[in-house]
Motif scaffolding. Structure first.
Motif, mmCIF file in Angstrom:
data_model
loop_
_atom_site.group_PDB
_atom_site.id
_atom_site.type_symbol
_atom_site.label_atom_id
_atom_site.label_comp_id
_atom_site.label_asym_id
_atom_site.label_seq_id
_atom_site.Cartn_x
_atom_site.Cartn_y
_atom_site.Cartn_z
ATOM 1 N N LEU A 281 -36.087 85.038 27.728
ATOM 2 C CA LEU A 281 -35.188 84.018 28.261
ATOM 3 C C LEU A 281 -34.590 84.460 29.592
ATOM 4 N N PRO A 282 -34.679 83.624 30.625
ATOM 5 C CA PRO A 282 -34.107 83.996 31.929
ATOM 6 C C PRO A 282 -32.593 84.156 31.847
ATOM 7 N N ASP A 291 -30.175 79.557 22.838
ATOM 8 C CA ASP A 291 -31.094 78.905 21.908
ATOM 9 C C ASP A 291 -31.910 77.789 22.581
ATOM 10 N N CYS A 292 -31.936 77.792 23.903
ATOM 11 C CA CYS A 292 -32.710 76.758 24.617
ATOM 12 C C CYS A 292 -34.194 76.901 24.287
ATOM 13 N N ALA A 342 -40.914 75.384 29.271
ATOM 14 C CA ALA A 342 -40.118 76.512 28.804
ATOM 15 C C ALA A 342 -39.286 77.058 29.956
ATOM 16 N N PRO A 343 -38.154 77.697 29.650
ATOM 17 C CA PRO A 343 -37.342 78.271 30.732
ATOM 18 C C PRO A 343 -38.131 79.260 31.603
ATOM 19 N N GLN A 344 -39.213 79.834 31.053
ATOM 20 C CA GLN A 344 -40.007 80.787 31.824
ATOM 21 C C GLN A 344 -40.901 80.103 32.857
ATOM 22 N N ALA A 483 -44.821 79.710 39.645
ATOM 23 C CA ALA A 483 -44.126 79.697 40.944
ATOM 24 C C ALA A 483 -42.744 79.083 40.815
ATOM 25 N N ALA A 484 -42.356 78.683 39.597
ATOM 26 C CA ALA A 484 -41.060 78.033 39.431
ATOM 27 C C ALA A 484 -40.327 78.573 38.210
ATOM 28 N N PRO A 485 -40.072 79.877 38.151
ATOM 29 C CA PRO A 485 -39.271 80.388 37.033
ATOM 30 C C PRO A 485 -37.819 79.934 37.171
ATOM 31 N N LEU A 486 -37.139 79.841 36.044
ATOM 32 C CA LEU A 486 -35.727 79.465 36.088
ATOM 33 C C LEU A 486 -34.913 80.666 36.505
#
Length: 487
Positions: A281-282, A291-292, A342-344, A483-486
């Motif tokens: 999780l970022p 818990d996202c 996903a947040p990743q 190319a778009a991680p949170l």
């Protein structure tokens, strides 16, 4: 053909055992005229069959050199060997034009030899053998003793031909065209490098055995399909590029999309376990929403549909508005998809396409997204999708991350203020960045979608070919470094 001497009163004929030689009239005009005057037949002109026997020449006895093959005979044999080399190169795809250039570059002395032969031919006598082949020799000129090594020439031409073949193969749309060139791979396939492309080929190859296509290799069938998705090239364009008929392109794209949908999508687009989500999780969500499970949104893609003239202008305006909006579409001529990220930064869910006038709630409840949720999961979105009650029914929580710093607007329990956190600023744009990245990587997702792709591809499935294309594009995007991680 039996030749008779043309001199008046001479009855010599060309017969076996006579020991006589018969000569053609020379080609040189001056020498030919002197021969005609010597025959002394008024008004007579020789033809191709006219001959003079050796008894009318002072040097009638043949010297050993005249009994050797004449210079023109040697030249004829050399020309035969050159023609044989030309034929060999032509069959190998090289063409015969390279022979002359190669001889001029590597053997300039051959021109001098040809000049010597022509000079010798013009000044020597022409004699016939049993096959009527012209054999001319002149003892004063000497015999032709310089020979060209055609074996070396042939070896050099074969080497050059191999180099040209390798060059052409590198320019053709095959493995060598993309190998060791990451920029080409990115441009034509959207994948980061040749290793990833080769891995995809390895996954799909066992499932392509049933595809009967003698004109295209398995790799070319994959490359053709990826170019269709990546560059949104039309079938006619791809037919020209790969040298096949349009029907083969159409059939190949549909078959490859079906194979990639059933093989690649389950491998690359899947719902991660809760343990995996929490492990990676970022930091942007580790404190506020540990818990996202997913961040969701909807996007639309216009598709082609016949429109009456009266409503054409209105339809175009609606289509442009729907294509640029991430909200609920109002046009019937757009396909609407629900996507979960996903947040990743990887896509974990893609719905099938529905008409753009369908509400977000209806789409979410009918596409199977809610079945993925577990009690305690948090579903984030950048706007209200009107699915809070449906999410709550699964024991999960729906929250809206606002676009301004430190605030969330709305949840399954109503509007609430979250803990002030500067990281939450990036949440609303997270899915939009991923959607934008997928569309940039595979231009076919920008639309408009052609009508053959919007119909169900199989009777047993409610997915259209374009639905599968969207899922395949997301799967291929997941194979690339996000190319778009949170953040």
């Amino acid at each position: 053909m039996v030749h008779t001497c043309v001199v008046t009163g001479c009855r010599n004929r060309r017969t076996p055992g006579t020991g006589l030689s018969f000569y053609r009239f020379p080609r040189d005009p001056d020498r030919k005229q002197r021969w005609i005057e010597a025959v002394n037949r008024e008004g007579w002109i020789p033809n191709d069959g006219s001959r003079l026997c050796s008894t009318h020449f002072i040097s009638a006895p043949l010297s050993p050199e005249m009994k050797e093959p004449g210079a023109l005979e040697i030249l004829d044999k050399q020309e035969d060997r050159v023609e044989a080399a030309n034929a060999l190169l032509f069959l190998q795809g090289q063409g015969s034009a390279a022979v002359g250039e190669r001889l001029q570059e590597e053997h300039p002395e051959e021109k001098e030899q040809e000049a010597i032969v022509e000079e010798s031919a013009s000044s020597s006598l022409s004699t016939d053998d049993e096959d009527d082949d012209e054999s001319v020799s002149d003892s004063k000129k000497g015999k032709f003793d310089a020979a060209v090594n055609f074996e070396d020439i042939l070896k050099a031409l074969k080497k050059e031909n191999q180099a040209l073949r390798e060059s052409v193969e590198k320019m053709s749309l095959s493995e060598n065209f993309l190998r060791n060139d990451a920029e080409k791979v990115k441009f034509y396939t959207g994948l980061p490098n040749y290793f990833v492309l080769e891995t995809v080929m390895w996954l799909l190859a066992p499932h392509m055995d049933g595809m009967k296509n003698v004109r295209l290799s398995k790799f070319q069938q994959l490359l053709l399909t990826l170019m269709r998705l990546r560059l949104d090239l039309r079938n006619q364009d791809l037919a020209y590029r790969f040298g096949v008929k349009v029907g083969i392109v159409t059939r190949t794209v549909h078959q490859m999309v079906n194979i990639m949908s059933s093989t690649l999508v389950p491998t690359a687009v899947f719902w991660p376990s809760r343990a995996e989500l929490r492990k990676n999780l970022p930091a942007a969500l580790r404190t506020s929403h540990p818990d996202c499970a997913v961040i969701i949104d909807c996007f639309t893609v216009p598709f082609e549909e016949p429109v009456s003239r009266g409503n054409q202008q209105q339809h175009q305006q609606q289509q442009r508005a729907a294509a640029t909006s991430q909200g609920a579409g109002t046009s019937h001529n757009v396909l609407k998809y629900l996507i979960g990220v996903a947040p990743q930064g990887v896509v974990t869910f893609v719905s099938r396409g529905v008409l753009g006038n369908v509400s977000d709630k209806t789409l979410a409840e009918g596409c199977g997204f809610l079945c993925k949720l577990l009690p305690g999961d948090i579903v984030l979105a950048s706007r209200n999708l009107d699915i809070a009650d449906s999410v709550a029914a699964r024991g999960a929580l729906f929250k809206i991350a606002c676009s301004y710093q430190g605030e969330t607007c709305g949840s399954s329990e109503g509007s609430q203020l979250a803990d002030s956190s500067s990281e939450m600023v990036s949440v609303p744009r997270h899915v939009e960045r991923v959607i934008s990245m997928v569309k940039r990587r595979y231009a076919m997702l920008t639309g408009p979608v052609e009508s053959p792709f919007t119909t169900a591809s199989e009777r047993t499935s409610n997915l259209s070919t374009f639905d599968k294309i969207v899922q395949v594009a997301c799967a291929l995007n997941n194979l690339c470094i996000s190319a778009a991680p949170l953040e």
